[in-house]
Design a protein around this motif. Structure first.
Motif, PDB file in Angstrom:
ATOM      1  N   CYS A 234     -21.288 -48.843   4.055  1.00  0.00           N
ATOM      2  CA  CYS A 234     -20.793 -50.129   3.543  1.00  0.00           C
ATOM      3  C   CYS A 234     -19.453 -50.544   4.150  1.00  0.00           C
ATOM      4  O   CYS A 234     -19.026 -51.691   3.988  1.00  0.00           O
ATOM      5  N   GLY A 235     -18.756 -49.609   4.791  1.00  0.00           N
ATOM      6  CA  GLY A 235     -17.485 -49.930   5.437  1.00  0.00           C
ATOM      7  C   GLY A 235     -16.284 -49.931   4.519  1.00  0.00           C
ATOM      8  O   GLY A 235     -15.147 -50.059   4.978  1.00  0.00           O
ATOM      9  N   GLU A 236     -16.503 -49.796   3.187  1.00  0.00           N
ATOM     10  CA  GLU A 236     -15.387 -49.788   2.237  1.00  0.00           C
ATOM     11  C   GLU A 236     -14.671 -48.431   2.285  1.00  0.00           C
ATOM     12  O   GLU A 236     -15.299 -47.375   2.377  1.00  0.00           O
ATOM     13  N   GLY A 237     -13.330 -48.487   2.195  1.00  0.00           N
ATOM     14  CA  GLY A 237     -12.547 -47.259   2.240  1.00  0.00           C
ATOM     15  C   GLY A 237     -12.022 -46.857   0.872  1.00  0.00           C
ATOM     16  O   GLY A 237     -11.897 -47.690  -0.028  1.00  0.00           O
ATOM     17  N   HIS A 238     -11.709 -45.568   0.724  1.00  0.00           N
ATOM     18  CA  HIS A 238     -11.141 -45.063  -0.526  1.00  0.00           C
ATOM     19  C   HIS A 238     -10.507 -43.702  -0.258  1.00  0.00           C
ATOM     20  O   HIS A 238     -10.727 -43.077   0.781  1.00  0.00           O
ATOM     21  N   HIS A 272     -18.375 -46.801  -3.665  1.00  0.00           N
ATOM     22  CA  HIS A 272     -18.626 -48.240  -3.553  1.00  0.00           C
ATOM     23  C   HIS A 272     -20.119 -48.567  -3.476  1.00  0.00           C
ATOM     24  O   HIS A 272     -20.594 -49.489  -4.142  1.00  0.00           O
ATOM     25  N   CYS A 273     -20.861 -47.805  -2.669  1.00  0.00           N
ATOM     26  CA  CYS A 273     -22.277 -48.145  -2.475  1.00  0.00           C
ATOM     27  C   CYS A 273     -23.229 -47.028  -2.863  1.00  0.00           C
ATOM     28  O   CYS A 273     -24.452 -47.223  -2.862  1.00  0.00           O
ATOM     29  N   GLY A 274     -22.714 -45.847  -3.184  1.00  0.00           N
ATOM     30  CA  GLY A 274     -23.566 -44.745  -3.606  1.00  0.00           C
ATOM     31  C   GLY A 274     -24.202 -43.963  -2.481  1.00  0.00           C
ATOM     32  O   GLY A 274     -25.015 -43.067  -2.736  1.00  0.00           O
ATOM     33  N   THR A 275     -23.863 -44.268  -1.246  1.00  0.00           N
ATOM     34  CA  THR A 275     -24.418 -43.520  -0.118  1.00  0.00           C
ATOM     35  C   THR A 275     -23.916 -42.086  -0.133  1.00  0.00           C
ATOM     36  O   THR A 275     -22.724 -41.834  -0.346  1.00  0.00           O
ATOM     37  N   GLU A 276     -24.835 -41.136   0.092  1.00  0.00           N
ATOM     38  CA  GLU A 276     -24.459 -39.723   0.123  1.00  0.00           C
ATOM     39  C   GLU A 276     -24.055 -39.320   1.535  1.00  0.00           C
ATOM     40  O   GLU A 276     -24.752 -39.629   2.502  1.00  0.00           O
ATOM     41  N   TRP A 277     -22.920 -38.629   1.638  1.00  0.00           N
ATOM     42  CA  TRP A 277     -22.438 -38.138   2.933  1.00  0.00           C
ATOM     43  C   TRP A 277     -22.630 -36.627   2.978  1.00  0.00           C
ATOM     44  O   TRP A 277     -22.199 -35.912   2.063  1.00  0.00           O
ATOM     45  N   ASP A 278     -23.236 -36.126   4.065  1.00  0.00           N
ATOM     46  CA  ASP A 278     -23.196 -34.687   4.276  1.00  0.00           C
ATOM     47  C   ASP A 278     -21.891 -34.348   4.986  1.00  0.00           C
ATOM     48  O   ASP A 278     -21.072 -35.235   5.281  1.00  0.00           O
ATOM     49  N   ASP A 279     -21.660 -33.084   5.279  1.00  0.00           N
ATOM     50  CA  ASP A 279     -20.381 -32.687   5.873  1.00  0.00           C
ATOM     51  C   ASP A 279     -20.128 -33.343   7.219  1.00  0.00           C
ATOM     52  O   ASP A 279     -18.990 -33.726   7.527  1.00  0.00           O
ATOM     53  N   ASP A 280     -21.169 -33.459   8.037  1.00  0.00           N
ATOM     54  CA  ASP A 280     -20.983 -34.062   9.363  1.00  0.00           C
ATOM     55  C   ASP A 280     -20.641 -35.548   9.232  1.00  0.00           C
ATOM     56  O   ASP A 280     -19.771 -36.065   9.953  1.00  0.00           O
ATOM     57  N   GLN A 281     -21.317 -36.237   8.326  1.00  0.00           N
ATOM     58  CA  GLN A 281     -21.010 -37.657   8.124  1.00  0.00           C
ATOM     59  C   GLN A 281     -19.613 -37.829   7.533  1.00  0.00           C
ATOM     60  O   GLN A 281     -18.882 -38.757   7.906  1.00  0.00           O
ATOM     61  N   LYS A 282     -19.259 -36.942   6.618  1.00  0.00           N
ATOM     62  CA  LYS A 282     -17.901 -37.014   6.053  1.00  0.00           C
ATOM     63  C   LYS A 282     -16.853 -36.828   7.142  1.00  0.00           C
ATOM     64  O   LYS A 282     -15.846 -37.555   7.192  1.00  0.00           O
ATOM     65  N   ALA A 283     -17.081 -35.875   8.044  1.00  0.00           N
ATOM     66  CA  ALA A 283     -16.126 -35.623   9.127  1.00  0.00           C
ATOM     67  C   ALA A 283     -15.998 -36.845  10.039  1.00  0.00           C
ATOM     68  O   ALA A 283     -14.887 -37.225  10.437  1.00  0.00           O
ATOM     69  N   ASP A 284     -17.130 -37.465  10.359  1.00  0.00           N
ATOM     70  CA  ASP A 284     -17.080 -38.665  11.205  1.00  0.00           C
ATOM     71  C   ASP A 284     -16.327 -39.792  10.508  1.00  0.00           C
ATOM     72  O   ASP A 284     -15.561 -40.538  11.142  1.00  0.00           O
TER      73      ASP A 284
END
Length: 661
Positions: A234-238, A272-284
């Motif tokens: 979603c592009g929203e930051g937190h 914000h959007c409920g998308t789940e991040w795995d560790d690799d996505q979180k790192a990116d």
């Protein structure tokens, strides 16, 4: 010849103008002694470093506070890069304050020396292998144009010596808040920087107990910068937060520690959007973080970052969930040490102890309608507690009745014009007025102070306190010098040892007894009583119009684990909170206990009340302390009343004074 010319050229070439991050990327190397990933310095694993290093380089920034967890590259990635750039291109005097001396050796051996050896630009400037060469020692490193000094926070002489330009405090929460009675170690270090133009104070630390944490409190006084991580969907930051970490459960699992948790399923959820991040996505996503200033911009800059931002294998989400569940398991068994560690070292948050203490608003609602400097009907004996500060005396007067029910009669502070160490300062005459005057009672008679206890624990002011006690001990008030006991479990009152007048102690010089107060038990007693409402034994009362800071100060400490005695809970001052009213109340309570008010029978209280009603036939007229409506100021503005003759002591008083002397 060529080597000499090269050396001369380097000497006279102006230093390179380069930022710390760029310097690190261009010059710095990491040693296998300090990291599992040796080689050229890179910032790809901690993209937040560029923002913190930019603040360190900014000449307009005077204070930097970093509230941090473990595993975010603070010492080796950020501080050592900045320090290396200073040594190489912008030399000056640098000072690092450590909580304990042994931490210096660990830093030098594991972080600093390997960094210098691995980096050619630094290796040419500092010899870390021959300690005595060029005046170098274990805690002192000289380089062209400057030096690096490292000291522990346990000695005022270590902190107050030569002026410096850049200072770093490692783990402020662990540093001494009272260096041998001479004040807060971090404050003393800040004072050293004031005389140096362009100086900078950098504090990096992990918070400890919420309310006690110095680094959390310091962060609040900055512009409070945080790192917002944008979601790839979603592009929203937190700001990354533990509440957004989730994992599955399996009813077929029943692990003793982890229960039904499927640890390997842990993911981070975008709020914000409920998308789940795995560790690799979180790192990116973390690599795209940006800085947000949440407070008021100014010369004091603060950063907050926790381990959820880290990209190392040990900080992957399943590892953090495992750590959390282990801590929760121990907590359920009565051991909160690992849960505290999780809050501090992983989440970079102070751990909050649960308490049923009333808040300031609740205490203020219990104000009663009697006037300041007047005594309600059931108050029969007055005791005074006096806290001594270099520039003022803080005073509480408490009236006591049956069952140690108590009423606040006065709370205020007396300002010293020349300092309390000057025994001729008018502040001591103002104190005379309070101690030796009389107080109006609701039933028409007057009360005098029975006992006053004055703190003599400060090594800078105790001589003045001893002088005051010695010169006023025969004026009808039982005036005693006191100091807090160093024993955590000490009883509120212990019999003072007789002082050997032939010894060399300051107290002996004046023939005084110094009473030791069991501070922790006294505070336990008072804290318990503040919870109780209504009238009756042990209840506490205060008047309408009392200075508003009274309530804040009475709640200015919390009970938390001792830093020095494992397994012990002690009362500790909240970061930045004044506690003079609280301390004065402790001293007045100690005076009541020394007078054995808690042991008096109903018949004895009846006799005291009858004596007050009859009046003291031998006492000459005395100017009363005038009741007044208090004003919200920081010091008492009442002018001292004329000196008066004290009431004639009773035979019982004379016998007791002879025994005490």
């Amino acid at each position: 010849m060529r080597a000499k010319l090269k050396k001369a050229w380097k000497k006279w070439t102006p230093p390179e103008r380069i930022g710390s991050l760029d310097w690190g990327l261009k010059y710095r190397w990491l040693s296998p002694e300090q990291t599992s990933m040796p080689g050229r310095f890179k910032d790809d694993l901690f993209p937040w470093a560029k923002f913190i290093l930019a603040a360190m380089d900014d000449p307009n920034v005077r204070v930097i506070v970093v509230v941090k967890s473990a595993q975010i590259g603070w010492t080796d990635g950020i501080w050592n890069t900045f320090l290396g750039r200073i040594i190489h291109t912008d030399p000056c005097n640098v000072f690092i304050l450590f909580a304990k001396g042994e931490a210096i050796n660990k830093y030098v051996d594991k972080k600093f020396n390997p960094s210098v050896r691995a980096t050619p630009a630094l290796r040419e400037l500092i010899d870390v292998d021959s300690q005595k060469k060029n005046g170098n020692r274990a805690k002192f490193k000289r380089f062209p144009g400057g030096s690096l000094t490292m000291e522990g926070a346990n000695s005022p002489s270590n902190i107050k010596s030569d002026s410096i330009k850049i200072a770093c405090v490692e783990e402020p929460d662990d540093c001494s808040n009272n260096v041998k009675g001479q004040g807060d170690s971090v404050y003393l270090l800040g004072e050293r920087l004031k005389a140096v133009p362009g100086s900078k104070l950098i504090k990096g630390g992990t918070p400890t107990i919420k309310g006690l944490s110095r680094v959390e409190e310091d962060y609040k006084a900055t512009d409070r910068r945080t790192f917002h991580v944008p979601c790839h969907e979603c592009g929203e930051g937190h700001v990354l937060s533990w509440e957004n970490v989730i994992w599955d459960t399996d009813p077929d699992r029943n692990d003793e520690i982890f229960g039904q948790a499927v640890i390997e399923s842990a993911v981070y959820v975008c709020p914000h959007c409920g998308t789940e991040w795995d560790d690799d996505q979180k790192a990116d996503n973390v690599k795209n973080l940006y800085e947000v200033i949440e407070g008021t911009p100014g010369p004091d800059v603060g950063f907050y970052i926790n381990e959820l931002y880290a990209m190392t294998d040990g900080s992957r989400l399943p590892e953090l969930v495992k750590k959390y569940l282990k801590a929760q398991h121990k907590f359920k068994q009565g051991d909160d040490s690992e849960l505290i560690g999780f809050f501090n070292n992983t989440l970079a948050l102070g751990y909050e102890y649960q308490t049923d203490a009333p808040d300031e608003e609740a205490l203020e609602k219990r104000c009663e309608t009697y006037r300041e400097n007047s005594v309600p009907a059931h108050g029969l004996i007055l005791t005074v507690g006096i806290d001594v500060q270099p520039d003022r005396l803080a005073v509480t007067i408490w009236a006591w009745g049956r069952g140690e029910e108590s009423w606040l009669v006065y709370w205020g502070e007396l300002a010293a014009s020349r300092g309390v160490t000057d025994t001729t300062d008018p502040v001591w005459t103002e104190l005379d007025t309070i101690l030796f005057g009389t107080y109006e009672h609701e039933r028409g008679y007057t009360l005098r102070v029975t006992a006053a206890h004055i703190d003599s624990g400060d090594g800078n002011t105790n001589d003045a306190v001893y002088h005051y006690v010695r010169t006023n001990k025969n004026r009808g008030v039982k005036l005693r010098a006191i100091k807090g006991s160093k024993t955590i479990d000490a009883e509120i009152v212990t019999t003072p040892k007789k002082v050997d007048v032939n010894s060399q102690t300051k107290a002996a010089k004046y023939g005084l007894q110094v009473w030791h107060v069991g501070v922790n038990k006294a505070k336990d007693l008072i804290a318990g009583r503040m919870k109780n409402t209504g009238n009756g034994p042990g209840r506490m009362h205060w008047y309408q119009g009392v200075r508003r800071d009274f309530f804040k100060q009475m709640l200015g400490e919390i009970k938390a684990p001792s830093r020095t005695q494992r397994g012990k809970l002690v009362w500790q001052q909240k970061a930045g909170a004044p506690v003079e009213a609280w301390d004065c109340t402790v001293y007045a309570t100690h005076a009541a206990r020394v007078e054995r008010l808690h042991l008096k029978t109903a018949a004895q209280w009846d006799a005291i009340e009858a004596d007050l009603a009859q009046g003291d036939m031998f006492a000459p007229p005395v100017e009363p302390v005038a009741p007044k409506q208090p004003v919200p100021v920081t010091v008492n503005t009442t002018k001292p009343a004329p000196q008066t003759q004290a009431a004639k002591p009773s035979l019982e008083d004379i016998a007791r004074m002879m025994h005490e002397d």
